[in-house]
Design an enzyme around this catalytic site. Structure first.
Site, PDB file in Angstrom:
ATOM      1  N   ARG A 108       0.861  -1.190   0.000  1.00  0.00           N
ATOM      2  CA  ARG A 108       0.000   0.000   0.000  1.00  0.00           C
ATOM      3  C   ARG A 108       0.889   1.228   0.000  1.00  0.00           C
ATOM      4  O   ARG A 108       1.801   1.334   0.822  1.00  0.00           O
ATOM      5  CB  ARG A 108      -0.916   0.053   1.223  1.00  0.00           C
ATOM      6  CG  ARG A 108      -1.460   1.474   1.431  1.00  0.00           C
ATOM      7  CD  ARG A 108      -2.476   1.607   2.483  1.00  0.00           C
ATOM      8  NE  ARG A 108      -3.715   0.965   2.068  1.00  0.00           N
ATOM      9  CZ  ARG A 108      -4.898   1.240   2.621  1.00  0.00           C
ATOM     10  NH1 ARG A 108      -5.002   2.141   3.582  1.00  0.00           N
ATOM     11  NH2 ARG A 108      -5.975   0.614   2.217  1.00  0.00           N
ATOM     12  N   HIS A 135      -7.484   0.774  -6.178  1.00  0.00           N
ATOM     13  CA  HIS A 135      -7.705   0.048  -4.911  1.00  0.00           C
ATOM     14  C   HIS A 135      -8.487  -1.238  -5.242  1.00  0.00           C
ATOM     15  O   HIS A 135      -9.657  -1.393  -4.880  1.00  0.00           O
ATOM     16  CB  HIS A 135      -8.482   0.943  -3.940  1.00  0.00           C
ATOM     17  CG  HIS A 135      -8.461   0.468  -2.511  1.00  0.00           C
ATOM     18  ND1 HIS A 135      -7.672  -0.581  -2.087  1.00  0.00           N
ATOM     19  CD2 HIS A 135      -9.136   0.896  -1.415  1.00  0.00           C
ATOM     20  CE1 HIS A 135      -7.865  -0.769  -0.797  1.00  0.00           C
ATOM     21  NE2 HIS A 135      -8.745   0.115  -0.364  1.00  0.00           N
ATOM     22  N   GLN A 138     -10.449  -3.619  -2.674  1.00  0.00           N
ATOM     23  CA  GLN A 138     -11.661  -3.003  -2.112  1.00  0.00           C
ATOM     24  C   GLN A 138     -12.887  -3.317  -2.972  1.00  0.00           C
ATOM     25  O   GLN A 138     -13.979  -3.589  -2.466  1.00  0.00           O
ATOM     26  CB  GLN A 138     -11.465  -1.487  -2.012  1.00  0.00           C
ATOM     27  CG  GLN A 138     -12.683  -0.724  -1.517  1.00  0.00           C
ATOM     28  CD  GLN A 138     -12.985  -0.961  -0.047  1.00  0.00           C
ATOM     29  OE1 GLN A 138     -12.102  -0.850   0.786  1.00  0.00           O
ATOM     30  NE2 GLN A 138     -14.225  -1.297   0.275  1.00  0.00           N
ATOM     31  N   ASP A 231     -16.964   8.047  -0.677  1.00  0.00           N
ATOM     32  CA  ASP A 231     -15.564   7.962  -0.235  1.00  0.00           C
ATOM     33  C   ASP A 231     -15.194   9.345   0.295  1.00  0.00           C
ATOM     34  O   ASP A 231     -15.905  10.334   0.026  1.00  0.00           O
ATOM     35  CB  ASP A 231     -14.656   7.577  -1.417  1.00  0.00           C
ATOM     36  CG  ASP A 231     -13.197   7.343  -1.009  1.00  0.00           C
ATOM     37  OD1 ASP A 231     -12.918   7.245   0.209  1.00  0.00           O
ATOM     38  OD2 ASP A 231     -12.335   7.263  -1.913  1.00  0.00           O
ATOM     39  N   CYS A 272     -16.134   2.760   1.303  1.00  0.00           N
ATOM     40  CA  CYS A 272     -14.953   1.924   1.554  1.00  0.00           C
ATOM     41  C   CYS A 272     -14.446   2.084   2.988  1.00  0.00           C
ATOM     42  O   CYS A 272     -13.800   1.179   3.511  1.00  0.00           O
ATOM     43  CB  CYS A 272     -13.850   2.246   0.554  1.00  0.00           C
ATOM     44  SG  CYS A 272     -13.480   4.005   0.411  1.00  0.00           S
ATOM     45  N   ARG A 312     -13.857  -7.312   3.288  1.00  0.00           N
ATOM     46  CA  ARG A 312     -12.446  -7.121   2.913  1.00  0.00           C
ATOM     47  C   ARG A 312     -11.652  -8.375   3.281  1.00  0.00           C
ATOM     48  O   ARG A 312     -10.747  -8.787   2.564  1.00  0.00           O
ATOM     49  CB  ARG A 312     -11.839  -5.909   3.642  1.00  0.00           C
ATOM     50  CG  ARG A 312     -12.466  -4.548   3.350  1.00  0.00           C
ATOM     51  CD  ARG A 312     -12.368  -4.144   1.909  1.00  0.00           C
ATOM     52  NE  ARG A 312     -11.026  -4.232   1.377  1.00  0.00           N
ATOM     53  CZ  ARG A 312     -10.009  -3.392   1.634  1.00  0.00           C
ATOM     54  NH1 ARG A 312     -10.208  -2.368   2.409  1.00  0.00           N
ATOM     55  NH2 ARG A 312      -8.822  -3.569   1.087  1.00  0.00           N
TER      56      ARG A 312
HETATM   57  N1   CP Z   1     -11.041   0.744   2.906  1.00  0.00           N
HETATM   58  C1   CP Z   1      -9.751   0.690   3.269  1.00  0.00           C
HETATM   59  O1   CP Z   1      -8.849   0.443   2.470  1.00  0.00           O
HETATM   60  O2   CP Z   1      -9.551   0.902   4.590  1.00  0.00           O
HETATM   61  P1   CP Z   1      -8.120   1.090   5.286  1.00  0.00           P
HETATM   62  O3   CP Z   1      -7.537   2.371   4.749  1.00  0.00           O
HETATM   63  O4   CP Z   1      -8.423   1.144   6.751  1.00  0.00           O
HETATM   64  O5   CP Z   1      -7.269  -0.089   4.925  1.00  0.00           O
HETATM   65  N1  NVA Z   2      -9.710   7.366  -1.627  1.00  0.00           N
HETATM   66  C1  NVA Z   2      -9.341   6.940  -0.286  1.00  0.00           C
HETATM   67  C2  NVA Z   2      -9.650   5.495  -0.113  1.00  0.00           C
HETATM   68  C3  NVA Z   2      -9.380   4.975   1.286  1.00  0.00           C
HETATM   69  C4  NVA Z   2      -9.689   3.511   1.410  1.00  0.00           C
HETATM   70  C5  NVA Z   2      -7.860   7.232  -0.042  1.00  0.00           C
HETATM   71  O1  NVA Z   2      -7.056   6.927  -0.913  1.00  0.00           O
HETATM   72  O2  NVA Z   2      -7.539   7.768   1.021  1.00  0.00           O
END
Ligand code: CP
Ligand code: NVA
Length: 326
Positions: A108, A135, A138, A231, A272, A312
Protein backbone atom coordinates in the site's frame (compact mmCIF):
# COMPACT_ATOMS: atom_id res chain seq x y z
CA UNK A 1 -11.97 -22.50 -8.68
CA UNK A 2 -9.95 -19.43 -9.74
CA UNK A 3 -7.11 -21.96 -10.04
CA UNK A 4 -5.85 -20.29 -13.21
CA UNK A 5 -4.73 -17.32 -11.14
CA UNK A 6 -1.86 -19.18 -9.48
CA UNK A 7 1.33 -17.10 -9.59
CA UNK A 8 -0.47 -13.98 -10.82
CA UNK A 9 -0.11 -10.50 -9.34
CA UNK A 10 -3.18 -8.51 -8.29
CA UNK A 11 -2.29 -4.90 -8.97
CA UNK A 12 -5.28 -3.60 -10.95
CA UNK A 13 -8.64 -4.94 -12.14
CA UNK A 14 -7.90 -4.12 -15.79
CA UNK A 15 -5.50 -7.11 -15.78
CA UNK A 16 -8.35 -9.60 -15.13
CA UNK A 17 -11.18 -11.00 -17.21
CA UNK A 18 -14.77 -10.89 -16.01
CA UNK A 19 -14.66 -14.65 -15.50
CA UNK A 20 -11.54 -14.46 -13.35
CA UNK A 21 -13.11 -11.76 -11.19
CA UNK A 22 -16.36 -13.72 -10.92
CA UNK A 23 -14.35 -16.77 -9.79
CA UNK A 24 -12.68 -14.65 -7.11
CA UNK A 25 -16.09 -13.58 -5.79
CA UNK A 26 -17.26 -17.19 -5.76
CA UNK A 27 -14.14 -18.23 -3.85
CA UNK A 28 -14.64 -15.31 -1.42
CA UNK A 29 -18.21 -16.40 -0.69
CA UNK A 30 -17.07 -19.96 -0.08
CA UNK A 31 -14.19 -18.92 2.23
CA UNK A 32 -16.65 -16.68 4.09
CA UNK A 33 -19.11 -19.56 4.54
CA UNK A 34 -16.31 -21.83 5.79
CA UNK A 35 -15.17 -19.28 8.33
CA UNK A 36 -18.76 -18.69 9.53
CA UNK A 37 -19.10 -22.46 9.94
CA UNK A 38 -16.03 -22.38 12.19
CA UNK A 39 -13.61 -24.08 9.84
CA UNK A 40 -10.24 -22.67 8.83
CA UNK A 41 -8.24 -23.63 5.76
CA UNK A 42 -4.58 -24.53 5.38
CA UNK A 43 -4.27 -23.15 1.85
CA UNK A 44 -1.38 -20.84 2.81
CA UNK A 45 0.26 -23.12 5.38
CA UNK A 46 4.00 -22.54 5.73
CA UNK A 47 3.95 -19.34 3.62
CA UNK A 48 5.45 -16.03 4.76
CA UNK A 49 3.78 -12.83 3.56
CA UNK A 50 5.29 -9.31 3.56
CA UNK A 51 2.85 -6.46 4.19
CA UNK A 52 4.37 -3.14 3.09
CA UNK A 53 2.51 0.00 4.17
CA UNK A 54 3.66 3.50 3.15
CA UNK A 55 0.19 4.84 4.11
CA UNK A 56 -1.91 4.03 7.19
CA UNK A 57 -4.58 1.33 7.11
CA UNK A 58 -7.08 -0.33 9.41
CA UNK A 59 -9.14 -2.64 7.18
CA UNK A 60 -6.59 -3.64 4.56
CA UNK A 61 -3.79 -4.36 7.01
CA UNK A 62 -6.08 -6.31 9.35
CA UNK A 63 -7.73 -8.22 6.50
CA UNK A 64 -4.36 -9.36 5.11
CA UNK A 65 -3.11 -10.24 8.59
CA UNK A 66 -6.18 -12.21 9.69
CA UNK A 67 -6.50 -13.89 6.29
CA UNK A 68 -2.89 -15.08 6.57
CA UNK A 69 -3.43 -16.42 10.06
CA UNK A 70 -6.73 -18.10 9.10
CA UNK A 71 -5.00 -19.99 6.29
CA UNK A 72 -1.80 -20.88 8.16
CA UNK A 73 0.58 -18.21 6.79
CA UNK A 74 2.88 -15.86 8.70
CA UNK A 75 2.31 -12.12 8.01
CA UNK A 76 5.16 -9.63 8.53
CA UNK A 77 4.23 -5.93 8.74
CA UNK A 78 6.78 -3.56 7.18
CA UNK A 79 5.67 -0.01 7.88
CA UNK A 80 6.87 3.32 6.61
CA UNK A 81 10.24 3.89 8.23
CA UNK A 82 10.90 0.16 8.77
CA UNK A 83 12.45 -0.57 5.38
CA UNK A 84 14.54 1.25 2.77
CA UNK A 85 12.07 0.98 -0.15
CA UNK A 86 13.06 3.73 -2.56
CA UNK A 87 15.08 5.64 0.05
CA UNK A 88 18.53 4.01 0.41
CA UNK A 89 17.69 1.14 -1.93
CA UNK A 90 15.77 1.01 -5.19
CA UNK A 91 12.29 -0.51 -5.19
CA UNK A 92 13.57 -3.16 -7.61
CA UNK A 93 16.36 -4.18 -5.19
CA UNK A 94 13.93 -4.41 -2.25
CA UNK A 95 11.60 -6.46 -4.45
CA UNK A 96 14.37 -8.96 -5.28
CA UNK A 97 15.38 -9.30 -1.63
CA UNK A 98 11.84 -9.74 -0.31
CA UNK A 99 11.07 -12.16 -3.14
CA UNK A 100 13.93 -14.42 -1.94
CA UNK A 101 12.44 -14.56 1.56
CA UNK A 102 8.68 -14.18 1.25
CA UNK A 103 6.09 -16.12 -0.74
CA UNK A 104 3.88 -13.09 -1.42
CA UNK A 105 4.02 -9.31 -1.00
CA UNK A 106 1.25 -6.80 -0.31
CA UNK A 107 1.95 -3.13 -1.00
CA UNK A 108 0.00 0.00 0.00
CA UNK A 109 1.42 3.35 -0.91
CA UNK A 110 1.46 6.43 -3.06
CA UNK A 111 2.72 5.92 -6.60
CA UNK A 112 1.15 3.07 -8.57
CA UNK A 113 4.49 2.57 -10.33
CA UNK A 114 5.97 1.29 -7.04
CA UNK A 115 3.64 -1.71 -6.93
CA UNK A 116 4.26 -2.35 -10.64
CA UNK A 117 8.04 -2.35 -10.05
CA UNK A 118 7.63 -4.70 -7.09
CA UNK A 119 5.57 -7.04 -9.28
CA UNK A 120 8.12 -6.93 -12.07
CA UNK A 121 11.06 -7.85 -9.84
CA UNK A 122 9.82 -9.84 -6.85
CA UNK A 123 9.33 -13.22 -8.51
CA UNK A 124 6.40 -13.91 -6.15
CA UNK A 125 2.77 -12.67 -6.28
CA UNK A 126 2.37 -8.98 -5.44
CA UNK A 127 -1.00 -7.60 -4.29
CA UNK A 128 -2.03 -3.96 -4.38
CA UNK A 129 -3.47 -2.82 -1.05
CA UNK A 130 -4.16 0.70 -2.48
CA UNK A 131 -2.18 3.21 -4.47
CA UNK A 132 -3.04 6.76 -5.52
CA UNK A 133 -4.53 5.29 -8.71
CA UNK A 134 -6.18 1.97 -7.83
CA UNK A 135 -7.71 0.05 -4.91
CA UNK A 136 -8.57 -3.31 -6.51
CA UNK A 137 -9.08 -5.50 -3.42
CA UNK A 138 -11.66 -3.00 -2.11
CA UNK A 139 -13.84 -3.50 -5.19
CA UNK A 140 -14.09 -7.25 -4.63
CA UNK A 141 -15.47 -6.57 -1.14
CA UNK A 142 -17.87 -3.94 -2.49
CA UNK A 143 -19.22 -6.19 -5.20
CA UNK A 144 -19.53 -9.19 -2.87
CA UNK A 145 -21.64 -6.96 -0.61
CA UNK A 146 -23.87 -5.86 -3.50
CA UNK A 147 -24.23 -9.47 -4.64
CA UNK A 148 -25.19 -10.59 -1.13
CA UNK A 149 -27.86 -7.87 -1.03
CA UNK A 150 -29.43 -8.31 -4.47
CA UNK A 151 -28.40 -11.87 -5.43
CA UNK A 152 -26.74 -10.66 -8.65
CA UNK A 153 -24.58 -7.90 -10.13
CA UNK A 154 -25.35 -7.75 -13.84
CA UNK A 155 -27.68 -4.90 -14.75
CA UNK A 156 -27.56 -3.27 -11.31
CA UNK A 157 -26.87 0.47 -11.09
CA UNK A 158 -24.19 1.83 -8.74
CA UNK A 159 -23.66 5.58 -8.34
CA UNK A 160 -20.33 6.69 -6.91
CA UNK A 161 -20.68 10.24 -5.60
CA UNK A 162 -17.67 12.43 -4.76
CA UNK A 163 -14.11 12.72 -6.08
CA UNK A 164 -14.45 11.14 -9.51
CA UNK A 165 -10.71 10.98 -10.18
CA UNK A 166 -9.47 9.04 -7.17
CA UNK A 167 -8.44 5.41 -6.66
CA UNK A 168 -11.98 4.37 -5.68
CA UNK A 169 -13.72 6.01 -8.64
CA UNK A 170 -11.17 4.52 -11.04
CA UNK A 171 -11.44 1.04 -9.59
CA UNK A 172 -15.22 1.01 -9.23
CA UNK A 173 -15.65 2.03 -12.86
CA UNK A 174 -13.53 -0.87 -14.04
CA UNK A 175 -14.96 -3.41 -11.56
CA UNK A 176 -18.60 -2.59 -12.22
CA UNK A 177 -18.01 -2.57 -15.99
CA UNK A 178 -16.40 -6.03 -15.79
CA UNK A 179 -19.58 -7.35 -14.14
CA UNK A 180 -21.96 -5.75 -16.66
CA UNK A 181 -23.24 -3.18 -14.21
CA UNK A 182 -24.50 0.35 -14.86
CA UNK A 183 -21.89 2.54 -13.12
CA UNK A 184 -22.29 6.26 -12.67
CA UNK A 185 -19.58 8.69 -11.53
CA UNK A 186 -21.29 11.71 -10.01
CA UNK A 187 -18.80 14.54 -9.48
CA UNK A 188 -18.17 18.18 -10.32
CA UNK A 189 -16.57 18.61 -13.74
CA UNK A 190 -13.13 19.42 -12.37
CA UNK A 191 -13.10 16.00 -10.68
CA UNK A 192 -14.31 13.90 -13.62
CA UNK A 193 -12.33 10.75 -14.50
CA UNK A 194 -9.52 10.83 -17.05
CA UNK A 195 -10.73 10.48 -20.63
CA UNK A 196 -8.34 7.61 -21.43
CA UNK A 197 -9.64 5.50 -18.56
CA UNK A 198 -13.23 6.31 -19.46
CA UNK A 199 -12.62 5.02 -22.97
CA UNK A 200 -11.18 1.77 -21.58
CA UNK A 201 -14.25 1.37 -19.35
CA UNK A 202 -16.58 2.04 -22.29
CA UNK A 203 -14.79 -0.70 -24.24
CA UNK A 204 -15.29 -3.15 -21.33
CA UNK A 205 -18.98 -2.20 -21.15
CA UNK A 206 -19.36 -2.91 -24.87
CA UNK A 207 -18.24 -6.49 -24.14
CA UNK A 208 -20.13 -7.10 -20.90
CA UNK A 209 -23.39 -5.21 -21.56
CA UNK A 210 -22.57 -2.73 -18.80
CA UNK A 211 -22.89 1.04 -18.99
CA UNK A 212 -20.89 3.99 -17.71
CA UNK A 213 -22.09 7.56 -17.16
CA UNK A 214 -20.11 10.53 -15.89
CA UNK A 215 -22.22 13.45 -14.75
CA UNK A 216 -22.10 16.50 -12.49
CA UNK A 217 -25.87 16.26 -12.04
CA UNK A 218 -26.77 14.41 -8.83
CA UNK A 219 -30.42 13.76 -9.78
CA UNK A 220 -29.39 12.21 -13.10
CA UNK A 221 -26.52 10.25 -11.54
CA UNK A 222 -28.45 8.58 -8.74
CA UNK A 223 -31.72 7.97 -10.60
CA UNK A 224 -32.81 4.30 -10.09
CA UNK A 225 -29.44 3.43 -8.48
CA UNK A 226 -29.38 0.22 -6.44
CA UNK A 227 -26.36 1.48 -4.51
CA UNK A 228 -24.94 4.88 -3.68
CA UNK A 229 -21.23 4.74 -2.93
CA UNK A 230 -19.23 7.33 -0.97
CA UNK A 231 -15.56 7.96 -0.24
CA UNK A 232 -13.63 10.73 1.50
CA UNK A 233 -13.32 13.95 -0.51
CA UNK A 234 -9.58 14.27 0.13
CA UNK A 235 -7.66 11.01 -0.11
CA UNK A 236 -4.55 10.07 1.85
CA UNK A 237 -1.79 12.40 0.67
CA UNK A 238 -4.26 15.20 -0.19
CA UNK A 239 -4.63 16.60 3.32
CA UNK A 240 -3.76 20.10 2.03
CA UNK A 241 -6.83 19.99 -0.25
CA UNK A 242 -9.44 19.45 2.47
CA UNK A 243 -10.85 23.00 2.53
CA UNK A 244 -10.96 23.31 -1.26
CA UNK A 245 -12.66 19.92 -1.71
CA UNK A 246 -15.19 20.60 1.04
CA UNK A 247 -16.31 23.75 -0.78
CA UNK A 248 -16.36 22.06 -4.20
CA UNK A 249 -18.13 18.87 -3.11
CA UNK A 250 -20.72 20.33 -0.74
CA UNK A 251 -23.62 19.62 -3.17
CA UNK A 252 -22.45 16.00 -3.38
CA UNK A 253 -22.84 15.13 0.30
CA UNK A 254 -24.81 11.88 0.64
CA UNK A 255 -27.98 12.67 2.57
CA UNK A 256 -31.35 10.97 3.13
CA UNK A 257 -32.70 13.21 0.33
CA UNK A 258 -30.09 11.87 -2.08
CA UNK A 259 -30.92 8.28 -1.07
CA UNK A 260 -34.61 9.03 -1.70
CA UNK A 261 -33.78 10.61 -5.07
CA UNK A 262 -32.91 7.16 -6.48
CA UNK A 263 -36.62 6.40 -6.54
CA UNK A 264 -35.90 2.94 -5.11
CA UNK A 265 -36.68 2.00 -1.55
CA UNK A 266 -34.12 -0.81 -1.68
CA UNK A 267 -31.09 1.42 -2.48
CA UNK A 268 -28.15 0.59 -0.22
CA UNK A 269 -25.38 2.87 0.98
CA UNK A 270 -21.78 1.73 0.58
CA UNK A 271 -18.48 3.32 1.59
CA UNK A 272 -14.95 1.92 1.55
CA UNK A 273 -14.26 3.58 4.96
CA UNK A 274 -12.84 5.40 6.79
CA UNK A 275 -15.74 7.89 6.53
CA UNK A 276 -16.47 11.35 7.88
CA UNK A 277 -20.10 11.13 9.02
CA UNK A 278 -20.10 13.01 12.33
CA UNK A 279 -17.88 15.35 14.31
CA UNK A 280 -16.40 12.70 16.59
CA UNK A 281 -13.01 12.50 14.89
CA UNK A 282 -10.07 14.86 15.21
CA UNK A 283 -10.12 15.86 11.52
CA UNK A 284 -13.89 16.37 11.30
CA UNK A 285 -13.86 18.54 14.42
CA UNK A 286 -11.28 20.75 12.72
CA UNK A 287 -13.08 20.74 9.32
CA UNK A 288 -16.78 20.03 10.07
CA UNK A 289 -17.73 20.67 6.43
CA UNK A 290 -15.64 17.70 5.27
CA UNK A 291 -18.36 15.10 6.05
CA UNK A 292 -19.16 13.36 2.76
CA UNK A 293 -22.15 11.51 4.22
CA UNK A 294 -24.71 12.42 6.84
CA UNK A 295 -24.85 10.41 10.05
CA UNK A 296 -28.46 9.49 9.27
CA UNK A 297 -27.45 7.65 6.10
CA UNK A 298 -24.28 6.12 7.55
CA UNK A 299 -26.11 4.75 10.60
CA UNK A 300 -29.39 4.18 8.77
CA UNK A 301 -31.17 0.95 7.84
CA UNK A 302 -29.88 0.91 4.23
CA UNK A 303 -26.21 1.25 5.20
CA UNK A 304 -24.14 -1.86 4.50
CA UNK A 305 -20.73 -0.38 5.35
CA UNK A 306 -19.77 -2.84 8.07
CA UNK A 307 -20.75 -5.89 6.00
CA UNK A 308 -18.58 -4.37 3.30
CA UNK A 309 -15.69 -3.87 5.75
CA UNK A 310 -15.97 -7.49 6.91
CA UNK A 311 -15.94 -8.62 3.28
CA UNK A 312 -12.45 -7.12 2.91
CA UNK A 313 -11.23 -10.13 4.90
CA UNK A 314 -12.96 -12.80 2.82
CA UNK A 315 -12.08 -11.22 -0.54
CA UNK A 316 -8.43 -10.52 0.32
CA UNK A 317 -8.17 -14.10 1.54
CA UNK A 318 -9.55 -15.25 -1.81
CA UNK A 319 -6.96 -13.20 -3.71
CA UNK A 320 -4.09 -14.74 -1.69
CA UNK A 321 -5.50 -18.27 -1.85
CA UNK A 322 -6.17 -18.06 -5.61
CA UNK A 323 -2.75 -16.67 -6.49
CA UNK A 324 -0.62 -18.50 -3.93
CA UNK A 325 -2.63 -21.24 -2.27
CA UNK A 326 -2.40 -24.94 -2.89
N1 CP B 1 -11.04 0.74 2.91
C1 CP B 1 -9.75 0.69 3.27
O1 CP B 1 -8.85 0.44 2.47
O2 CP B 1 -9.55 0.90 4.59
P1 CP B 1 -8.12 1.09 5.29
O3 CP B 1 -7.54 2.37 4.75
O4 CP B 1 -8.42 1.14 6.75
O5 CP B 1 -7.27 -0.09 4.93
N1 NVA C 1 -9.71 7.37 -1.63
C1 NVA C 1 -9.34 6.94 -0.29
C2 NVA C 1 -9.65 5.49 -0.11
C3 NVA C 1 -9.38 4.97 1.29
C4 NVA C 1 -9.69 3.51 1.41
C5 NVA C 1 -7.86 7.23 -0.04
O1 NVA C 1 -7.06 6.93 -0.91
O2 NVA C 1 -7.54 7.77 1.02
Amino acid sequence: MAGNLRGRHFVKLLDFTSTELRDLLTLSASLKANKKAGSRGRALAGKSIALIFEKPSTRTRCAFTVACVDEGAHPEYLGKGDIQLGKKETVADTARVLGRMFDGIEFRGFSHSTVEILAEHAGVPVWNGLTDTWHPTQILADLLTVQEEFGRLEGLALAYVGDGRNNMANSLMVGCAKFGMDVRIVAPESLHPEQGLLEQVEAICAETGGAVTVTADVAEGVNRAHAIYGDVWASMGEEDKIAERAALLKPYKITPEMMAATGRRETIFLHCLPAFHNLETEVARKFPEICEVSDEVFEGPRSRVFDEAENRLHTIKAVMVATLGR
